[in-house]
Write an enzyme that holds these catalytic residues in place. Structure first.
Site, mmCIF file in Angstrom:
data_model
loop_
_atom_site.group_PDB
_atom_site.id
_atom_site.type_symbol
_atom_site.label_atom_id
_atom_site.label_comp_id
_atom_site.label_asym_id
_atom_site.label_seq_id
_atom_site.Cartn_x
_atom_site.Cartn_y
_atom_site.Cartn_z
ATOM 1 N N LYS A 1 0.779 -74.303 29.378
ATOM 2 C CA LYS A 1 -0.044 -74.623 28.217
ATOM 3 C C LYS A 1 -1.498 -74.654 28.680
ATOM 4 O O LYS A 1 -1.778 -74.953 29.842
ATOM 5 C CB LYS A 1 0.371 -75.997 27.667
ATOM 6 C CG LYS A 1 0.099 -76.198 26.213
ATOM 7 C CD LYS A 1 1.283 -75.843 25.311
ATOM 8 C CE LYS A 1 0.950 -76.103 23.866
ATOM 9 N NZ LYS A 1 2.052 -75.965 22.951
ATOM 10 N N GLY B 1 6.675 -81.014 2.857
ATOM 11 C CA GLY B 1 5.580 -80.148 3.327
ATOM 12 C C GLY B 1 5.951 -78.699 3.075
ATOM 13 O O GLY B 1 6.755 -78.128 3.810
ATOM 14 N N VAL B 2 5.391 -78.118 2.003
ATOM 15 C CA VAL B 2 5.780 -76.743 1.666
ATOM 16 C C VAL B 2 4.601 -75.802 1.914
ATOM 17 O O VAL B 2 4.120 -75.111 1.024
ATOM 18 C CB VAL B 2 6.334 -76.632 0.218
ATOM 19 C CG1 VAL B 2 7.778 -77.081 0.192
ATOM 20 C CG2 VAL B 2 5.514 -77.448 -0.776
ATOM 21 N N GLY B 3 4.133 -75.811 3.171
ATOM 22 C CA GLY B 3 3.032 -74.939 3.585
ATOM 23 C C GLY B 3 3.571 -73.683 4.252
ATOM 24 O O GLY B 3 4.554 -73.097 3.799
ATOM 25 N N VAL C 1 5.321 -73.031 6.871
ATOM 26 C CA VAL C 1 6.741 -72.999 7.242
ATOM 27 C C VAL C 1 7.616 -73.453 6.075
ATOM 28 O O VAL C 1 8.629 -72.821 5.753
ATOM 29 C CB VAL C 1 7.012 -73.911 8.467
ATOM 30 C CG1 VAL C 1 8.499 -73.914 8.803
ATOM 31 C CG2 VAL C 1 6.196 -73.472 9.671
HETATM 32 P P1 NAD Z 1 0.734 -76.062 7.016
HETATM 33 O O1 NAD Z 1 -0.544 -76.758 7.220
HETATM 34 O O2 NAD Z 1 0.738 -74.626 6.618
HETATM 35 O O3 NAD Z 1 1.614 -76.837 5.901
HETATM 36 C C1 NAD Z 1 1.781 -78.222 5.929
HETATM 37 C C2 NAD Z 1 2.049 -78.683 4.494
HETATM 38 O O4 NAD Z 1 2.344 -80.078 4.546
HETATM 39 C C3 NAD Z 1 0.858 -78.518 3.564
HETATM 40 O O5 NAD Z 1 1.298 -77.975 2.332
HETATM 41 C C4 NAD Z 1 0.315 -79.948 3.395
HETATM 42 O O6 NAD Z 1 -0.270 -80.171 2.129
HETATM 43 C C5 NAD Z 1 1.576 -80.763 3.570
HETATM 44 N N1 NAD Z 1 1.356 -82.114 4.059
HETATM 45 C C6 NAD Z 1 0.412 -82.560 4.932
HETATM 46 N N2 NAD Z 1 0.564 -83.877 5.170
HETATM 47 C C7 NAD Z 1 1.634 -84.271 4.450
HETATM 48 C C8 NAD Z 1 2.311 -85.499 4.293
HETATM 49 N N3 NAD Z 1 1.912 -86.600 4.932
HETATM 50 N N4 NAD Z 1 3.375 -85.550 3.452
HETATM 51 C C9 NAD Z 1 3.793 -84.437 2.792
HETATM 52 N N5 NAD Z 1 3.190 -83.236 2.906
HETATM 53 C C10 NAD Z 1 2.135 -83.153 3.724
HETATM 54 O O7 NAD Z 1 1.562 -76.274 8.378
HETATM 55 P P2 NAD Z 1 2.789 -75.420 8.907
HETATM 56 O O8 NAD Z 1 2.292 -74.295 9.740
HETATM 57 O O9 NAD Z 1 3.723 -75.156 7.779
HETATM 58 O O10 NAD Z 1 3.467 -76.449 9.931
HETATM 59 C C11 NAD Z 1 4.187 -77.557 9.456
HETATM 60 C C12 NAD Z 1 4.661 -78.399 10.642
HETATM 61 O O11 NAD Z 1 5.483 -77.613 11.516
HETATM 62 C C13 NAD Z 1 3.522 -78.933 11.525
HETATM 63 O O12 NAD Z 1 3.912 -80.190 12.032
HETATM 64 C C14 NAD Z 1 3.464 -77.930 12.668
HETATM 65 O O13 NAD Z 1 2.941 -78.495 13.853
HETATM 66 C C15 NAD Z 1 4.930 -77.611 12.837
HETATM 67 N N6 NAD Z 1 5.187 -76.291 13.460
HETATM 68 C C16 NAD Z 1 4.721 -75.172 12.854
HETATM 69 C C17 NAD Z 1 4.974 -73.932 13.431
HETATM 70 C C18 NAD Z 1 4.482 -72.662 12.785
HETATM 71 O O14 NAD Z 1 4.948 -71.569 13.170
HETATM 72 N N7 NAD Z 1 3.561 -72.741 11.822
HETATM 73 C C19 NAD Z 1 5.727 -73.848 14.624
HETATM 74 C C20 NAD Z 1 6.219 -75.031 15.208
HETATM 75 C C21 NAD Z 1 5.934 -76.257 14.601
#
Ligand code: NAD
Length: 350
Positions: A82, A183-185, A187
């Site tokens: 890392k 969390g519907v972002g 992922v």
């Molecule tokens: P993102 O920012 O695209 O989506 C996150 C969503 O969660 C957003 O819609 C946001 O409004 C919502 N949110 C934020 N705080 C919240 C809360 N307290 N309660 C409910 N909803 C909330 O992020 P992402 O890329 O979808 O990643 C989501 C999680 O997965 C993160 O913890 C990230 O570290 C982890 N992760 C992501 C990846 C990846 O490939 N993107 C890989 C491994 C781990």
């Protein structure tokens, strides 16, 4: 006396650390190489401000070590590494490009001892730029744009949920199962769509409640308010937003049978794994279930570019997790303990 760079390096069980300072932006750079038993140390680059260089190094070491266990528990041929760019403040434009140029040259100097990807504070645009300086950006061979890892992570989480459902209910069908996606972002949304397509009843939640309703509509599901997540009855709770949502305060009230989602560090403390085990809630270790994006980038490094093939590759999370859950059952322990044991065995560290 506080921690020092010297004391951290002396105490560490990893391979070693490469450090550099970019004077133009006053940024300390640490590349922590933890283990190469399974392959080239590979892991993301975090860009963040820290109170001191030693704190940045400590973070890099901890994260590199985490990558060793993550790759090993997934049974995947990469090592733990890392990097951290410890910036002194916000960095944009030319200064940011200058830092990434310096970092890319450093990686060139390492000649492939470490492959980098996105992490907290770095973006796809940073990785695309870095790929113009160095070939050691995962998923960006031959100057390709590194793709968004999120859809691959979603496929991995979906595969993990299937493994859990099969383990607990004896059938891998999601038809009629209720899954709450928090969390519907990036992922959570593609995950919700995959689940709905597989016949699950989807409940969504998000601090952006319009977004939760929108995705619920796309899935034919329903949305709940963020404060209702922990007491909403469901088969699977999939945390895909922030960490530490599973803790001493929330565990007693949870009304799910399974927890499997993408969020990093879902458990607030290691003891929470035992608390869940005692309550009979099956917990899929987050670092196994959320490894789909990292895995896809590894496959890209091997020359696989076809999206369908990549998504098929990511689905091996289902069998890796299935092995972990069976081992946990056999030892009457938490899947976190079982994943750790498997990783140790894979690394020959038992
Ligand atoms: P993102 O920012 O695209 O989506 C996150 C969503 O969660 C957003 O819609 C946001 O409004 C919502 N949110 C934020 N705080 C919240 C809360 N307290 N309660 C409910 N909803 C909330 O992020 P992402 O890329 O979808 O990643 C989501 C999680 O997965 C993160 O913890 C990230 O570290 C982890 N992760 C992501 C990846 C990846 O490939 N993107 C890989 C491994 C781990």
């Amino acid at each position: 006396m506080g921690i020092t760079v010297e004391s951290l390096i002396k105490r560490w069980d990893g391979l070693g650390v490469v450090m550099s300072h970019h004077s133009e932006t006053d940024t300390w750079i640490f590349v922590a190489l933890h283990d190469e038993t399974l392959g080239r140390p590979t892991g993301g680059c975090r860009l963040k401000s820290y109170g001191s260089p030693a704190l940045a190094l400590r973070d890099a070491m901890r994260l590199a070590q985490g990558m060793t266990w993550k790759w090993a528990a997934m049974g995947y041929g990469y090592g733990g590494g890392k990097s951290v760019l410890a910036v002194s403040g916000p960095l944009e434009g030319e200064a940011r490009r200058s830092l990434f140029t310096h970092f890319g040259r450093l990686l060139n100097g390492l000649g492939g001892a470490y492959s980098v990807g996105e992490d907290l504070g770095t973006t796809r645009a940073d990785m695309s730029f870095l790929a113009t300086v160095t070939p050691y950006v995962a998923g960006a061979a031959d100057g390709r744009q590194p793709p968004d890892p999120s859809p691959f992570t979603a496929v991995g989480v979906h595969a993990g949920i299937v493994a859990c459902v099969e383990h607990l209910f004896g059938s891998d069908s999601l038809a009629g199962r209720t899954v709450l996606v928090e969390g519907v972002g990036g992922v959570g949304r593609p995950l919700a769509l995959l689940l709905a397509r597989a016949g699950a009843s989807v409940i969504t939640s998000d601090v952006d409640e319009d977004r939760a309703r929108l995705v619920a509509g796309e899935c034919g599901g329903t949305a709940v308010e963020p404060q209702r997540v922990k007491d909403t009855e469901c088969d699977v709770y999939a945390p895909c937003a922030v960490g530490a949502t599973v803790n001493g305060a929330t565990i007693p009230g949870l009304r799910c049978r399974i927890i499997a989602g993408s969020a990093n560090n879902q458990l607030e403390t290691p003891e929470d794994a035992e608390r869940l085990h005692e309550r009979g809630i099956l917990y899929a270790p987050d670092y196994v279930v959320n490894g789909g994006g990292a895995m896809a980038f590894g496959l890209m490094e091997e020359g696989i570019t076809d999206e369908t093939e990549l998504k098929t590759g990511v689905q091996r999370i289902r069998s890796s997790l299935g092995d972990i859950l069976r081992e946990a059952d056999a030892a009457d322990t938490s899947p976190v303990v079982a994943a750790d044991r498997i990783a140790r065995r894979v690394l020959g560290r038992e």
